[in-house]
Design a protein around this motif. Structure first.
Motif, PDB file in Angstrom:
ATOM      1  N   ARG A  23       0.841  -1.194   0.000  1.00 34.84           N
ATOM      2  CA  ARG A  23       0.000   0.000   0.000  1.00 34.84           C
ATOM      3  C   ARG A  23       0.876   1.244   0.000  1.00 34.84           C
ATOM      4  N   TRP A  35      -0.482   0.569   6.333  1.00 34.00           N
ATOM      5  CA  TRP A  35      -0.758  -0.768   5.812  1.00 34.00           C
ATOM      6  C   TRP A  35       0.448  -1.664   6.071  1.00 34.00           C
ATOM      7  N   GLY A  68      -9.917  -2.110   4.975  1.00 31.28           N
ATOM      8  CA  GLY A  68      -8.863  -2.193   5.983  1.00 31.28           C
ATOM      9  C   GLY A  68      -9.435  -2.029   7.376  1.00 31.28           C
ATOM     10  N   ASN A  76      -3.783  -1.347   9.115  1.00 33.99           N
ATOM     11  CA  ASN A  76      -4.501  -2.200   8.176  1.00 33.99           C
ATOM     12  C   ASN A  76      -3.581  -3.356   7.781  1.00 33.99           C
TER      13      ASN A  76
END
Length: 503
Positions: A24, A29, A114, A245
Motif C-alpha cells: 500500500r 498498511w 482495511g 490495516n
C-alpha cells in the motif's frame, strides 16, 4: 511503539504467503504479516497485534454501549411517554435487529477498506444514534414509531463487533486466537454492563452505590447521549493514529461470501444464537424484566416507589457474562471449544430452569400493590442469583464457540498438508480469510437472538406480562437442549466427521 513497516514486493521473503497483495502507499498498511512464524511473532509482530487489540477493544466497547443504551433508558421513560410494557420490550429489541443485520456488511468492510480505516468510519457512525438519542429523550411528544426508528439506529453499534472480531482474527496465530478473540469480545460485551451501570448515575436516576440521593431535578437522559458523542470521537481518533490495516487480510466480497455455502457456518450460527443471542437478549431485557415483575412504579413520575429498584441490579448480568467470556476462550484453548460449549449449554439449561422456578413463585401485580411487591421481592435474590448463573454460562459459551470457528476452518483447509510447505501456508491464509468472514456472519446470526428474546418477553398475544416471560423461558430451555445435542452430535461424537478437528 513497535511498528512493522511494509515489505516491498521485490524484497518479500520466501516465507511470505504466495499471491500476496501489492504494498500500500501509506505506512498504515502492513503487507508482510506472518503471525504463525515464531521468529516473526516474537520479533515485533506480537507488539503490533497487542496495540491493535487494545484500540479494537475500546472502539468495540463503545459500540456495545451505544447498542444497548436503550435497554436501560426505556425502563426510565416512565408514563411521561405513555408506553406499555409490550411497547418498551419492542423498543429495546429494535436496535438488536438492526445490529444483527448490519454485521454482515460490517464484516465484508474489513477486507475491502482495511481494519484501521473501517474502525475510524464505524466509530464516527456512532454519532448518528447518540445525537438522535439526545434529541428524542427530551421530547415526550415524540410518536412511538419515530422513537422506534431512532432506537433502531443504535444497532450501528452492534455492527462494530463483527468488523472488530474479523480484523483481530487476522492479527493472531492459531494457538493464541482463543484468548485474543475472547479479550476483544469481552471488552466489547462489558460495554453493556458499563452503560447499564453508568447511565443511571449520569442522568441522575440513581445515587452512586446508593450512597448519594437521586437527583432532585429529574432524570436527564440526554446527558448520557452527550457523553457517548465525545467517546465516539475519541475512538475514531485513537484508531486513526494508532491502528494498522493488514494487507494480507484483504479479499473480495466473492471470497468472503464463500463461507455462506459451508454447512459449518450455519451449524455454528445455530449454536451462537443460543450463546451470544441469549447474552445480548437477556442484557437488553433485564432492566424491564426486573421493573415489570419486581417493582412498583409511580405512574406520574415513572420513579420506582416499591419493590426492587432495577437500576441497582440491571448491569450485573452483562458484567458477569462479559467477564466469563475470555475464560471460555481460555478453557477452549486448553480443552477444546466443543467440549466447553457443550458444558456451557448444560449449565444454561439448569440455570434457566431455576430462573423459571423462581418466577413461578411470583404473583402478577398489574395494579402495583405494595404488599404484593414486597412478597415478590423476597424471591428476587434467588431470581438474580440463578439469572447470573445463566449469564456466566452464556459468557463461557460465547468464548468457546468463537474459538471453535478458526479451528474448524483451519482443519477443513489445512488437513492433508505438511507443516512449513507453501501449500500449508497458503491453506492457512485461506482459512484465516474465510474464518474472519465466518465470525462476522455467525455473529450476525447470533445477534438475532438479541431481537427475539425481548420480543418474546413482551409478546403482545399474551396479555399478562408475567405469563409471557414464563412462556418465553420454557421455549429458551427447549432451544438450549437442541443446541447441546447438535454440539455433541457434530463436533464431539467419536464417529462425527469433524471430531478429528478437535474444535
Amino acid at each position: 511503539m513497535t511498528t512493522l513497516q511494509p515489505t516491498p514486493a521485490a524484497a518479500a521473503p520466501a516465507a511470505s504467503p504466495p499471491c500476496a497483495p501489492p504494498p500500500r502507499r501509506t505506512r498504515r498498511w502492513i503487507d508482510d504479516w506472518r503471525p504463525e512464524e515464531q521468529d516473526f511473532w516474537e520479533g515485533g509482530g506480537k507488539q503490533v497485534a497487542r496495540r491493535n487489540l487494545g484500540w479494537s477493544i475500546f472502539a468495540e466497547h463503545l459500540g456495545f454501549s451505544v447498542w444497548l443504551i436503550w435497554s436501560v433508558s426505556a425502563a426510565m421513560l416512565g408514563s411521561r411517554f405513555g408506553y406499555s410494557p409490550q411497547q418498551l420490550f419492542f423498543l429495546v429489541a429494535a436496535p438488536n435487529l438492526v445490529g444483527a443485520l448490519i454485521r454482515i456488511p460490517y464484516t465484508f468492510a474489513v477486507p475491502r477498506f482495511g481494519g484501521r480505516n473501517w474502525t475510524v468510519a464505524s466509530a464516527l457512525l456512532l454519532l448518528v444514534p447518540t445525537v438522535l438519542f439526545v434529541v428524542a429523550v427530551q421530547r415526550t411528544g415524540t410518536p412511538y414509531w419515530v422513537m422506534v426508528l431512532i432506537a433502531a439506529t443504535a444497532g450501528l453499534g452492534g455492527g462494530n463487533f463483527a468488523s472488530s472480531m474479523a480484523n483481530i482474527n487476522a492479527f493472531y496465530p492459531s494457538d493464541k486466537k482463543g484468548a485474543a478473540l475472547g479479550l476483544n469480545a469481552a471488552g466489547g460485551n462489558i460495554g453493556v454492563a458499563v452503560i447499564q451501570f453508568a447511565l443511571p448515575v449520569i442522568v441522575g436516576a440513581a445515587g452512586v452505590f446508593g450512597l448519594v440521593k437521586a437527583a432532585e431535578g429529574g432524570i436527564h437522559l440526554e446527558r448520557a447521549g452527550w457523553v457517548y458523542v465525545a467517546l465516539a470521537v475519541a475512538a475514531a481518533l485513537g484508531a486513526y493514529f494508532y491502528r494498522d490495516n493488514l494487507g494480507t487480510a484483504t479479499g473480495s466480497s466473492r471470497e468472503s461470501a464463500a463461507v455462506l455455502r459451508r454447512p459449518q457456518t450455519w451449524v455454528m450460527s445455530f449454536l451462537y444464537i443460543g450463546t451470544f443471542g441469549s447474552f445480548i437478549g437477556y442484557s437488553a431485557a433485564m432492566p424491564l424484566l426486573i421493573k415489570v415483575n419486581f417493582s412498583v412504579v409511580d405512574p406520574s413520575t415513572g420513579a420506582v416507589t416499591g419493590g426492587i429498584n432495577f437500576v441497582f441490579y440491571a448491569f450485573l448480568g452483562a458484567l458477569v457474562g462479559s467477564f466469563t467470556r475470555p475464560f471460555g476462550g481460555w478453557l477452549a484453548d486448553r480443552f477444546g471449544g466443543a467440549r466447553v460449549t457443550l458444558a456451557a449449554f448444560v449449565a444454561m439449561i439448569a440455570s434457566t430452569c431455576a430462573v423459571l422456578w423462581t418466577l413461578s413463585q411470583v404473583v402478577a401485580n398489574p395494579a402495583g400493590d405494595l404488599a404484593v411487591a414486597d412478597a415478590n421481592s423476597s424471591w428476587f435474590p434467588l431470581f438474580l442469583a440463578f439469572f447470573l448463573c445463566v449469564f456466566a454460562a452464556t459468557g463461557v459459551g460465547n468464548g468457546s464457540a468463537y474459538r471453535m470457528i478458526p479451528t474448524i476452518w483451519r482443519h477443513q483447509h489445512a488437513a492433508g498438508t505438511e507443516t512449513g510447505t507453501p501449500e500449508h501456508r497458503s491453506a492457512l491464509l485461506r482459512a484465516t480469510k474465510e474464518s474472519s468472514a465466518a465470525v462476522g456472519i455467525i455473529g450476525a446470526a447470533g445477534a438475532i437472538g438479541g431481537f427475539l428474546i425481548p420480543m418474546m418477553f413482551g409478546a403482545p398475544w399474551i396479555a399478562d406480562p408475567l405469563a409471557a416471560v414464563k412462556t418465553a423461558f420454557v421455549l429458551f430451555i427447549t432451544y438450549y437442549v437442541l443446541c447441546a445435542l447438535v454440539t455433541w452430535s457434530v463436533y464431539i461424537r467419536p464417529t462425527a466427521p469433524l471430531a478429528a478437528a478437535r474444535a
